[in-house]
Design a protein around this motif. Structure first.
Motif, PDB file in Angstrom:
ATOM      1  N   PRO A 215       0.861  -1.173  -0.169  1.00  0.00           N
ATOM      2  CA  PRO A 215       0.174  -0.047   0.025  1.00  0.00           C
ATOM      3  C   PRO A 215       0.929   1.415   0.116  1.00  0.00           C
ATOM      4  CG  PRO A 215      -0.860  -1.632   1.649  1.00  0.00           C
ATOM      5  CD  PRO A 215       0.491  -2.081   1.077  1.00  0.00           C
ATOM      6  N   GLU A 216       1.951   1.235   0.451  1.00  0.00           N
ATOM      7  CA  GLU A 216       2.759   2.482   0.795  1.00  0.00           C
ATOM      8  C   GLU A 216       3.886   2.468  -0.419  1.00  0.00           C
ATOM      9  OE1 GLU A 216       5.041   1.589   4.276  1.00  0.00           O
ATOM     10  OE2 GLU A 216       3.074   1.659   5.579  1.00  0.00           O
ATOM     11  N   VAL A 217       4.187   1.467  -0.991  1.00  0.00           N
ATOM     12  CA  VAL A 217       5.049   1.644  -2.318  1.00  0.00           C
ATOM     13  C   VAL A 217       4.455   1.408  -3.517  1.00  0.00           C
ATOM     14  CG1 VAL A 217       7.464   0.961  -3.187  1.00  0.00           C
ATOM     15  CG2 VAL A 217       7.240   1.714  -0.811  1.00  0.00           C
ATOM     16  N   GLY A 218       3.911  -0.138  -3.639  1.00  0.00           N
ATOM     17  CA  GLY A 218       3.417  -0.594  -4.636  1.00  0.00           C
ATOM     18  C   GLY A 218       2.379   0.237  -5.170  1.00  0.00           C
ATOM     19  N   GLN A 219       1.278   0.643  -4.632  1.00  0.00           N
ATOM     20  CA  GLN A 219       0.408   1.229  -5.123  1.00  0.00           C
ATOM     21  C   GLN A 219       0.702   2.534  -5.628  1.00  0.00           C
ATOM     22  OE1 GLN A 219      -3.466   1.106  -3.151  1.00  0.00           O
ATOM     23  NE2 GLN A 219      -4.376   2.810  -3.957  1.00  0.00           N
ATOM     24  N   PRO A 220       1.394   3.375  -5.130  1.00  0.00           N
ATOM     25  CA  PRO A 220       1.774   4.751  -5.739  1.00  0.00           C
ATOM     26  C   PRO A 220       2.716   4.486  -6.997  1.00  0.00           C
ATOM     27  CG  PRO A 220       2.171   4.743  -3.346  1.00  0.00           C
ATOM     28  CD  PRO A 220       1.706   3.453  -3.541  1.00  0.00           C
ATOM     29  N   LEU A 221       3.535   3.411  -6.868  1.00  0.00           N
ATOM     30  CA  LEU A 221       4.384   3.006  -7.985  1.00  0.00           C
ATOM     31  C   LEU A 221       3.459   2.932  -9.335  1.00  0.00           C
ATOM     32  CD1 LEU A 221       7.030   2.725  -9.314  1.00  0.00           C
ATOM     33  CD2 LEU A 221       6.954   0.612  -8.369  1.00  0.00           C
ATOM     34  N   VAL A 222       2.421   1.942  -9.168  1.00  0.00           N
ATOM     35  CA  VAL A 222       1.427   1.483 -10.119  1.00  0.00           C
ATOM     36  C   VAL A 222       0.920   2.806 -10.567  1.00  0.00           C
ATOM     37  CG1 VAL A 222      -0.686   0.431 -10.815  1.00  0.00           C
ATOM     38  CG2 VAL A 222       1.217  -0.652  -9.514  1.00  0.00           C
ATOM     39  N   GLU A 223       0.425   3.753  -9.910  1.00  0.00           N
ATOM     40  CA  GLU A 223      -0.412   4.777 -10.233  1.00  0.00           C
ATOM     41  C   GLU A 223       0.375   6.185 -10.870  1.00  0.00           C
ATOM     42  OE1 GLU A 223      -4.524   4.425  -7.441  1.00  0.00           O
ATOM     43  OE2 GLU A 223      -2.487   5.267  -6.428  1.00  0.00           O
ATOM     44  N   HIS A 224       1.682   6.010 -10.640  1.00  0.00           N
ATOM     45  CA  HIS A 224       2.455   7.070 -11.072  1.00  0.00           C
ATOM     46  C   HIS A 224       2.196   7.414 -12.340  1.00  0.00           C
ATOM     47  CE1 HIS A 224       5.628   9.909 -11.097  1.00  0.00           C
ATOM     48  NE2 HIS A 224       5.909   9.947  -9.983  1.00  0.00           N
ATOM     49  N   ARG A 225       2.124   8.792 -12.644  1.00  0.00           N
ATOM     50  CA  ARG A 225       1.515   9.163 -13.981  1.00  0.00           C
ATOM     51  C   ARG A 225       2.742   8.731 -14.970  1.00  0.00           C
ATOM     52  NH1 ARG A 225       4.045  13.107 -10.824  1.00  0.00           N
ATOM     53  NH2 ARG A 225       5.281  14.840 -12.012  1.00  0.00           N
ATOM     54  N   LYS A 226       4.060   8.750 -14.721  1.00  0.00           N
ATOM     55  CA  LYS A 226       5.269   8.529 -15.498  1.00  0.00           C
ATOM     56  C   LYS A 226       5.467   7.129 -15.754  1.00  0.00           C
ATOM     57  CE  LYS A 226       6.114  12.993 -16.410  1.00  0.00           C
ATOM     58  NZ  LYS A 226       5.986  13.654 -17.564  1.00  0.00           N
TER      59      LYS A 226
END
Length: 496
Positions: A215-226
């Motif tokens: 939740p802290e790293v995986g999700q922001p990574l998948v959702e990152h705009r770049k």
């Protein structure tokens, strides 16, 4: 920050150097053999993810990586492969300390990882496009393949370096840059690996590692705009969630997910060889393999004699310290997985399956995170033990009557990753491999893979393929270019 200064401490690896976590947090990583914390690992969050992704984006857009020729990238990959091979024992020891896998297997896997990189290093300058013969006059059309950009790689704890290489090597050969999120249980080896690529001369930002929790790293990574593409290996539940998140941002994915693979033995097979194939399929790697042959389908006429042979083969198997070359089965890699496997053993008993081997934990070994190799007979294919991925050393034995019965049972699961057929009859082998719904099928062998051959699943076992020539296309966009040779533009109100 760890209070024990004697413990190694692993930072993120961002933009070519170790990078402390933005919020200063660390978490312990434990050795499954003795249960002791052996290192502290940076606990990342969205800030760390953004730092890593933007470093990868710069390297892709304006850094030296973007101006290198494919041949230059291939030479760097080859150099990194040689360094990995020279450091195989050290990398293997770190990975084995994290996940409890047999040291003999991990050393072999790391060395093979170097071969993997060399294969794709050789492909880097062989990504060829085509001139397209069209039905339009006065135009010339051709295709070109272009690297997608920043790739997110999310890998599990069972074979972290190997499964990272399956994505990393073709992504680099394609010209992409990457951000890797390893499992929180097995992060150390990936941080060490990233530093080797820097030592080999890779520019900063090409390979980045952010450690931490989903939740802290995986999700922001998948959702990152770049981030343009996600390569994931893991369970189907997490895979579905990643697919949902990726779809909401129109990102492409490669998902290598779970399996409940049938290992099918016919009455004309060499039974002694088939026994070894069954053992390899389910008890190697303590059953912690997505391609595990966790369902043994036995033709009814040989059921009893085969079980006798299987039990005889397993009676002297050695459980113990995974760093001992004589050990054959090590501990379960994580405590949650250990408890999950034990719960499935109880479920199988409650549903009426009969346990003829194992079925118990071994608290007398190491820190107690051991489960005996377990075999259930009298299993019906509708039981949970036959339908759900246990991911441990638990075999469900199901009898069948003939080819049609074996095909029906073999395909009657949500998964379709792999399977095997044991027979001397070529016609039967062809029939079974034609009609079994799985991405990889073995005949008279099990668990063989290669960087030259594609790997992936049907149904809930995933999307896309890894390994082989075609895997590189997962990391490429296809562009079509139309060039006009006409001196005059035709009627602009009519489509050509």
């Amino acid at each position: 920050m760890t209070s024990d200064s004697a413990l190694p401490q692993y930072e993120h690896y961002i933009d070519g150097r170790p990078t402390p976590p933005a919020d200063g947090g660390y978490f312990p990583t434990d050795n499954p053999w003795d249960g002791k914390t052996w290192a502290m690992v940076a606990r990342g969050n969205a800030k760390d993810v953004d730092l890593a992704v933007m470093a990868a984006h710069r390297a892709f857009e304006v850094g030296p990586w973007s101006t290198m020729t494919p041949s230059e990238r291939g030479r760097l990959m080859w150099k990194a492969a040689d360094l990995i091979a020279s450091k195989a024992e050290r990398l293997a020891l770190i990975e084995q300390r994290d996940n409890g896998k047999l040291i003999t297997e991990v050393v072999a896997q790391v060395r093979y990882m170097a071969d993997y990189l060399k294969y794709y290093a050789g492909l880097a300058d062989k990504i060829q496009s085509a001139v397209i013969p069209t039905d339009k006059k006065g135009v010339f059309a051709y295709t070109r393949y272009e690297a997608k950009g920043v790739i997110a790689i999310i890998t599990p704890w069972n074979s972290p370096l190997t499964l990272t290489s399956w994505k990393l090597a073709p992504a680099l050969a394609a010209g992409c840059t990457v951000v890797v999120k390893p499992s929180e249980f097995t992060s150390a080896s990936m941080v060490e690996l990233a530093a080797i690529f820097t030592e080999a001369g890779f520019p900063p930002g090409v390979i980045n590692v952010v450690t931490g929790f989903g939740p802290e790293v995986g999700q922001p990574l998948v959702e990152h705009r770049k981030v343009e593409h996600i390569g994931f290996t893991g369970g189907s539940v997490a895979g579905k969630r990643i697919y949902e998140l990726a779809a909401s941002h129109f990102k492409t994915v490669t998902l290598e997910l779970g399996g409940k693979s049938p290992n099918i033995v016919f009455d004309d097979a060499d039974l002694d060889q088939a026994v070894k194939g069954v053992v390899s399929g389910i008890f190697a790697a303590t059953g912690q393999s997505c391609q595990a042959g966790s369902r043994l389908l036995l033709q009814r006429s040989i059921h009893d004699v085969f079980i006798e042979k299987l039990l005889a083969f397993m009676k002297d198997v050695r459980l113990g310290d995974p760093s001992d070359p004589q050990t054959q089965i090590g501990p379960v890699a994580t405590r949650p997985q250990f408890e999950k496997i034990l719960s499935y053993i109880e479920i199988a008993k409650a549903e009426g399956a009969e346990c003829v081997l194992g079925g118990r934990s071994r608290p007398d070994l190491g820190a107690g995170q051991f489960i005996e190799p377990t075999i259930f007979v009298k299993v019906r294919n509708e039981m949970r033990i036959a339908q759900e991925e246990v991911f441990g050393p638990v075999l469900a034995v199901i009898p069948f009557d003939d080819e049609e019965d074996a095909i029906r049972i073999g395909n009657d699961v949500a998964y379709g990753l792999a399977g095997a057929v044991w027979t001397r009859d070529l016609k039967r082998a062809m029939l079974m491999t034609d009609r079994l719904k799985a991405g990889t099928l073995w005949v008279n062998n099990y668990r063989a893979t290669s960087f030259t051959s594609p790997f992936g699943g049907y149904k809930e076992s995933g999307i896309g393929r890894e390994s082989g020539i075609d895997a590189i296309k997962e990391y490429l966009h296809t562009k079509c270019v139309w060039m006009s040779s006409d001196l005059e533009v035709p009627n602009p109100f009519i489509r050509r």
